[in-house]
Motif scaffolding. Structure first.
Motif, PDB file in Angstrom:
ATOM      1  N   VAL A  10     -10.985  29.121  27.725  1.00 38.46           N
ATOM      2  CA  VAL A  10     -10.351  29.924  28.765  1.00 38.46           C
ATOM      3  C   VAL A  10      -9.152  29.167  29.327  1.00 38.46           C
ATOM      4  O   VAL A  10      -8.067  29.739  29.549  1.00 38.46           O
ATOM      5  CB  VAL A  10     -11.352  30.265  29.889  1.00 38.46           C
ATOM      6  CG1 VAL A  10     -10.650  31.006  31.032  1.00 38.46           C
ATOM      7  CG2 VAL A  10     -12.505  31.106  29.351  1.00 38.46           C
TER       8      VAL A  10
ATOM      9  N   THR B 290      -5.324  35.819  33.278  1.00 37.60           N
ATOM     10  CA  THR B 290      -6.206  35.240  32.256  1.00 37.60           C
ATOM     11  C   THR B 290      -7.632  35.746  32.411  1.00 37.60           C
ATOM     12  O   THR B 290      -8.281  36.114  31.422  1.00 37.60           O
ATOM     13  CB  THR B 290      -6.182  33.698  32.351  1.00 37.60           C
ATOM     14  OG1 THR B 290      -4.839  33.230  32.215  1.00 37.60           O
ATOM     15  CG2 THR B 290      -7.045  33.076  31.263  1.00 37.60           C
TER      16      THR B 290
ATOM     17  N   THR C  58     -10.446  37.818  29.843  1.00 40.84           N
ATOM     18  CA  THR C  58     -11.464  36.900  29.324  1.00 40.84           C
ATOM     19  C   THR C  58     -12.801  37.613  29.200  1.00 40.84           C
ATOM     20  O   THR C  58     -13.317  38.129  30.195  1.00 40.84           O
ATOM     21  CB  THR C  58     -11.622  35.689  30.257  1.00 40.84           C
ATOM     22  OG1 THR C  58     -10.385  34.990  30.318  1.00 40.84           O
ATOM     23  CG2 THR C  58     -12.706  34.744  29.735  1.00 40.84           C
TER      24      THR C  58
ATOM     25  N   ASN D 272     -16.797  32.427  35.536  1.00 37.08           N
ATOM     26  CA  ASN D 272     -15.417  32.100  35.183  1.00 37.08           C
ATOM     27  C   ASN D 272     -14.933  30.787  35.783  1.00 37.08           C
ATOM     28  O   ASN D 272     -13.792  30.381  35.522  1.00 37.08           O
ATOM     29  CB  ASN D 272     -14.477  33.220  35.626  1.00 37.08           C
ATOM     30  CG  ASN D 272     -14.611  34.460  34.759  1.00 37.08           C
ATOM     31  OD1 ASN D 272     -14.916  34.360  33.577  1.00 37.08           O
ATOM     32  ND2 ASN D 272     -14.409  35.625  35.347  1.00 37.08           N
TER      33      ASN D 272
END
Length: 531
Positions: free
Chosen positions: A260, A289, A293, A306
């Motif tokens: 990530v 982002t 994801t 995350n």
């Protein structure tokens, strides 16, 4: 960041107009003298730096203690909030800046010999937003109950939790990410080394938090880096993480946190440029982002999923595994939920139709399991679909909380569970019931005037503050209020906090048993080096 001032300047403030809050004489601390002010009979010290500014080459590194100062430090205004995206439910005061690692103290102590219990607050916000300066977290009312209250900022979003192979390679611990949790630990070390000067007992510290703050609490309970820094813990509307990304290894539908980070770095301009980018761009690109994801099923909280990872350093194993095996810190523990945890999340998911609910279940659980979840939480039209997703999310909160409470009760008899279900006249207009975060104003005693709060709400706020501060004092919430029995799996007792306070049993037990059985068949891919 420094706000050191000369004695002549202090004299000016002391002699300022009658509308100014009276100043305190400087408090001598290991970091240097600190000057605060008095409000409502409580001394408060705001915006104290506990770490060096995490900027430039210190960005994405373990925090370093703040350098000592010689001149008195004027601690009468909050420090800036840590950089974060805009959210309607976060009421920030003042500005944002990357130089944000400060804490705030409220104390009723007359001197450092008072040795009062200390309560350290970890704010929520999905590890993405939030600040210790939010008015809802004002510590004055709690301090008036005879405790020292500390609130703190920690780094958020990419600035607080970015993992990347290049950062891992330069780390002496061969890890990256979790910097926001490192900030929390450094702040707790500051409390250990300084709080006695403010009348607090460094050997009687309670950490408490809500939502992501509660996740922080339970994660610190399993981290070797936080061992011995607190003696009690309160987790409000949050659980121990049972599902995290690996630092480096990806799993099906669950990329590693480093991958990530690589996707984020590419959008930001490449690895060599990361520390030179303005924080405003970092915040914006991180949001983009995260939107792209993937994460797998089980409706794990995206804020936790995350941002936290099993890094082998601060988080050596899945915290849920540590709790299941009794490896967490065995401190007195208080935890609970509110009655309508899912209301806000369902609203934010914009599941307003039957087709949207069907689509959501299929996306999260897959078509086969979606049918089984539908059987547990059926819907026949648009209104019932909205209620079904709301109830499902609420039940997941309670299931995770009770599982955690059972694991704690197995090793610590001073474990207490609550359910908050009060809805004030003002809050009733929202249609969200007793929603996620509604209890915060009751705990902190920051109920606003002229917003539909009634005498019953003031009464409940007083009782909850008494429970929380008595727990901080002794590890047992019982004092002058209604008796609150400890929790155990067999009796399944909990304290119902509402317009009346009473002990009840079997919180959502029947629906949770069915949900737990179904959940065992839908366990997502795990990252846990102990398995």
């Amino acid at each position: 960041m420094k706000r050191a001032i000369a004695i002549a300047t202090i004299s000016f403030w002391l002699l300022a107009g009658k509308n100014a809050a009276p100043m305190n004489p400087p408090v001598s601390t290991p970091s240097g003298p600190i000057v605060g002010e008095v409000q409502n009979g409580v001394k408060r010290y705001l915006g104290i730096p506990y770490a060096m500014p995490p900027v430039g080459e210190r960005r994405w590194r373990e925090p370093i203690p703040a350098q000592p100062w010689q001149e008195p430090y004027l601690a009468t205004t909050f420090g800036p909030a840590c950089p974060q995206p805009q959210r309607d439910f976060v009421r920030l005061t003042g500005r944002m800046d990357e130089d944000c690692l400060t804490l705030n103290i409220w104390t009723p102590a007359l001197g450092k010999t008072d040795s009062l219990p200390v309560m350290v607050w970890l704010h929520g916000g999905g590890f993405l937003v939030g600040s210790s300066s939010e008015a809802i977290y004002d510590g004055s009312a709690l301090a008036q109950k005879g405790v020292v209250v500390v609130t703190l900022n920690y780094r958020l979003g990419a600035l607080g939790f970015l993992a990347h192979p290049a950062l891992t390679a330069e780390s002496p611990h061969a890890s990256s990410g979790n910097y926001g949790l490192m900030d929390q630990i450094l702040a707790l070390k500051w409390v250990r080394d300084h709080i006695r000067e403010f009348g607090g007992n460094p050997k009687n510290v309670t950490i408490f938090g809500q939502s992501a703050g509660a996740v922080s609490v339970t994660t610190l309970m399993t981290s070797p880096l936080a061992e011995g820094l607190f003696q009690r813990a309160i987790a409000q509307s949050g659980s121990v993480p049972n599902h995290l990304r690996c630092l480096s290894a990806s799993r099906p539908n669950l990329p590693s946190l480093e991958s990530v980070g690589e996707a984020f770095a590419q959008r930001l301009g490449g690895s060599p440029e990361l520390r030179r980018q303005p924080w405003q761009k970092v915040v914006k690109v991180w949001e983009t982002t995260l939107e792209e994801t993937p994460f797998d099923s089980d409706m794990a909280g995206s804020g936790t999923l995350n941002h936290l990872s099993i890094d082998g350093y601060l988080i050596p194993e899945l915290p849920g595994t540590a709790f299941a095996l009794g490896r967490q810190q065995r401190v007195p523990f208080l935890t609970g939920t509110v009655a309508d945890e899912g209301a806000v999340f369902a609203y934010n998911l914009r599941i307003n139709t039957l087709s949207a609910y069907t689509r959501f279940l299929n996306q999260v659980f897959g078509s086969t399991l979606a049918q089984q979840y539908w059987a547990l939480y059926p819907a026949r039209d648009h209104p019932s679909a909205r209620q079904a997703i709301r109830t499902l999310i609420s039940d997941l909160f309670v299931l995770d909380m009770k599982t955690m409470a059972m694991q704690m009760a197995a090793v610590q008899p001073q474990t207490y569970v609550y359910q908050f279900d009060r809805v004030s006249r003002g809050n009733a207009r929202s249609g969200l019931g007793s929603f996620h975060g509604i209890e915060l104003r009751y705990v902190f005693g920051t109920l606003p005037e002229n917003q539909g709060f009634e005498r019953e709400d003031e009464w409940l706020s007083q009782r909850m503050a008494e429970y929380w501060t008595q727990f901080a004092r002794t590890g047992n919430p019982n004092g002058s209020g209604a008796s609150w029995p400890p929790f155990d799996a067999k009796s399944d007792r909990y304290q119902l906090l509402s317009s009346r306070i009473q002990t009840d049993r079997n919180l959502r037990r029947q629906s949770l048993e069915r949900l737990a059985a179904l959940r065992q068949t839908s366990t997502p891919s795990l990252c846990d080096p102990t398995l």
